[in-house]
Structure formats: C-alpha cells, structure tokens
Design a protein around this motif. Structure first.
Motif, PDB file in Angstrom:
ATOM      1  N   CYS A 118       0.888  -1.047  -0.121  1.00  0.00           N
ATOM      2  CA  CYS A 118      -0.355   0.038   0.192  1.00  0.00           C
ATOM      3  C   CYS A 118       0.907   0.946  -0.566  1.00  0.00           C
ATOM      4  O   CYS A 118       1.411   1.988   1.206  1.00  0.00           O
ATOM      5  CB  CYS A 118      -0.833  -0.206   0.818  1.00  0.00           C
ATOM      6  N   TRP A 136      -6.190  -2.119   7.731  1.00  0.00           N
ATOM      7  CA  TRP A 136      -5.908  -2.916   6.737  1.00  0.00           C
ATOM      8  C   TRP A 136      -7.389  -3.483   6.370  1.00  0.00           C
ATOM      9  O   TRP A 136      -8.032  -3.313   7.724  1.00  0.00           O
ATOM     10  CB  TRP A 136      -5.261  -3.752   6.092  1.00  0.00           C
ATOM     11  N   LEU A 180       0.624  -5.329   3.995  1.00  0.00           N
ATOM     12  CA  LEU A 180      -0.041  -6.714   5.162  1.00  0.00           C
ATOM     13  C   LEU A 180       0.289  -7.945   4.643  1.00  0.00           C
ATOM     14  O   LEU A 180       0.443  -8.233   3.271  1.00  0.00           O
ATOM     15  CB  LEU A 180      -1.166  -6.089   4.640  1.00  0.00           C
ATOM     16  N   TYR A 234      -9.000  -7.069  -0.532  1.00  0.00           N
ATOM     17  CA  TYR A 234      -8.551  -6.775   0.819  1.00  0.00           C
ATOM     18  C   TYR A 234      -8.053  -4.818   0.662  1.00  0.00           C
ATOM     19  O   TYR A 234      -7.854  -4.017  -1.228  1.00  0.00           O
ATOM     20  CB  TYR A 234      -6.979  -6.666   1.166  1.00  0.00           C
ATOM     21  N   CYS A 283      -6.085  -1.071   2.048  1.00  0.00           N
ATOM     22  CA  CYS A 283      -6.102  -0.263   2.868  1.00  0.00           C
ATOM     23  C   CYS A 283      -6.379   1.175   3.239  1.00  0.00           C
ATOM     24  O   CYS A 283      -6.755   1.659   2.314  1.00  0.00           O
ATOM     25  CB  CYS A 283      -4.066  -0.120   2.832  1.00  0.00           C
TER      26      CYS A 283
END
Lengths: 110, 121
Positions: free
Chosen positions: A22, A37, A75, A88, A90
């Motif tokens: 990220c 996250w 992550l 996912y 961030c």
C-alpha cells in the motif's frame, strides 16, 4: 487527495504467505502511524483487520500482520486459507485530517 | 457492541439530493467520529467525510462542494446529504464509526451493512 496504490491482485496456494503493499506519500502513509487494513467479502461490509500499522483488533487471527517502511505499508497473510479469499483495502489518515483508501487488492487462493 | 444501520431512498433522480441516515446503538454520536464511505458497483471504497461530536465535519476534497454531514443527538443519528447527483454517485453507501488514535480519527472499527443508492430517472 489521491487513492493509495495497491496491486490489483495477489494470489497464493493454501498454507503459503502473501504480502499486499500500500503505497502513499509523505502526506499520509509516510508521515502518520494511522494505517489500517480491511477485508471485504462479496456483498459484505468491510471488516477491520489491522490498525495503526500493526495492531490487530480482538478476534482477528494472528495470521494477519502489518508493517510499514517509508511511504509503503504492507499486509502479510500467513498460512493462507480458503476463507482469506476476499478484497483487501488499506487506509491512512492524512495531513489534511482526512482519510484515504487504497485502490484495493483481490486475493485469490489457488 | 456498537451497531449502525443505514436508511433512506434506494432510488434518486439525477440532479436531485441523495439523503441517508445512520442510526447508532451502543455508542453516542457525541463522543466519537462518525463517517460515510461509498463503493460504486464493482469498484473500490471512497471516503466521503466525517462528523465529530455532532458538530465538527471534514470532507473528501473531491466531494466537499456537494456534501453535508449532520448529527441529531436526540435520535443518536447522523445523516448524509449529497447534492446534484449523477449516475456516477450510484453506489453502496456505508456508515461507520471512526476510532481515534493519538487524538486523530484513524480507523473504521464498526460498519453498517450498507445501502445501495441508484441514481436514475
């Protein structure tokens, strides 16, 4: 403000570890410890997985871990499981006292 | 255990105003940050703005000219108004609690289930 940059997709086999990056700027990720996250399964609301770079909320598996170096946060999901297949995102606090999300990463378990 | 529930019309005409309300239980809107986030179909999350202690607000610069977030302490609710909507505003709208860290609004720890709002004539 521009969205934080994440890879569009990451994949791995069950049991493996994967890492999602990220990338932001010195006005957000690089200057504040407030990177979080979120995991989102299809049709569901996002779920907080990591906050303040590396902290896990109660109930989140320790297979999920976070880190940061410079303007890039990461992550890592260890021991990948079928249930980890999700999107996912961030997020970071910014110098304007606003919040910004990443572009999102689709995790596929092969 | 904090719970949030979005409510409002699921269909809004172009150029009109989108209005949504988030009802909070298990926490007071006067003591935390409360936020709106949206997600167009098949796309990523976009932060819209937050309200703090039912008075102080801050908005995404890209939406600031068209957004108002307000609070109703008597009902423990906060609301979103998005003006002059177009098809590009079609999205699932989430309300969420934004928890503080070192006095900054830092992470979204509780979310509503989301409400789909479609902009169409």
């Amino acid at each position: 403000q521009s969205a934080l940059t994440q890879p569009a997709s990451v994949s791995g086999s069950p049991g493996q570890s994967i890492t999602i990056s990220c990338t932001g700027t010195t006005s957000d990720v690089g200057d504040y410890p407030h990177v979080s996250w979120y995991q989102q399964h299809p049709g569901k609301a996002p779920k907080l997985m990591i906050y303040d770079v590396y902290n896990r909320p109660s109930g989140v598996s320790d297979r999920f871990s976070g880190s940061k170096s410079g303007n890039t946060a990461s992550l890592t999901i260890s021991g990948l499981q079928a249930g980890d297949e999700a999107d996912y995102y961030c997020s970071s606090y910014t110098s304007s006292a606003t919040l910004v999300f990443g572009t999102g990463t689709k995790v596929t378990v092969l | 255990q904090v719970q949030l529930q979005e409510s409002g019309p699921g269909l809004v005409k172009p150029s009109e105003t989108l209005s949504l309300t988030c009802t909070v239980s298990g926490d007071s809107i006067t003591t935390s940050y409360w936020s709106w986030i949206r997600q167009p179909p098949g796309k990523g999350l976009e932060w819209i703005g937050y309200i703090y202690t039912s008075r102080t607000t801050n908005y995404n610069p890209s939406l600031k000219s068209r957004v108002t977030i307000s609070g109703d302490t008597s009902k423990n609710q906060f609301s979103l108004k998005l003006y002059s909507v177009t098809a590009a505003d079609t999205a699932v709208y989430y309300c969420a609690r934004l928890s503080r860290s070192a006095w900054n609004p830092a992470h979204f720890d509780s979310w509503g289930q989301g409400a789909l709002v479609t902009v169409s004539s």
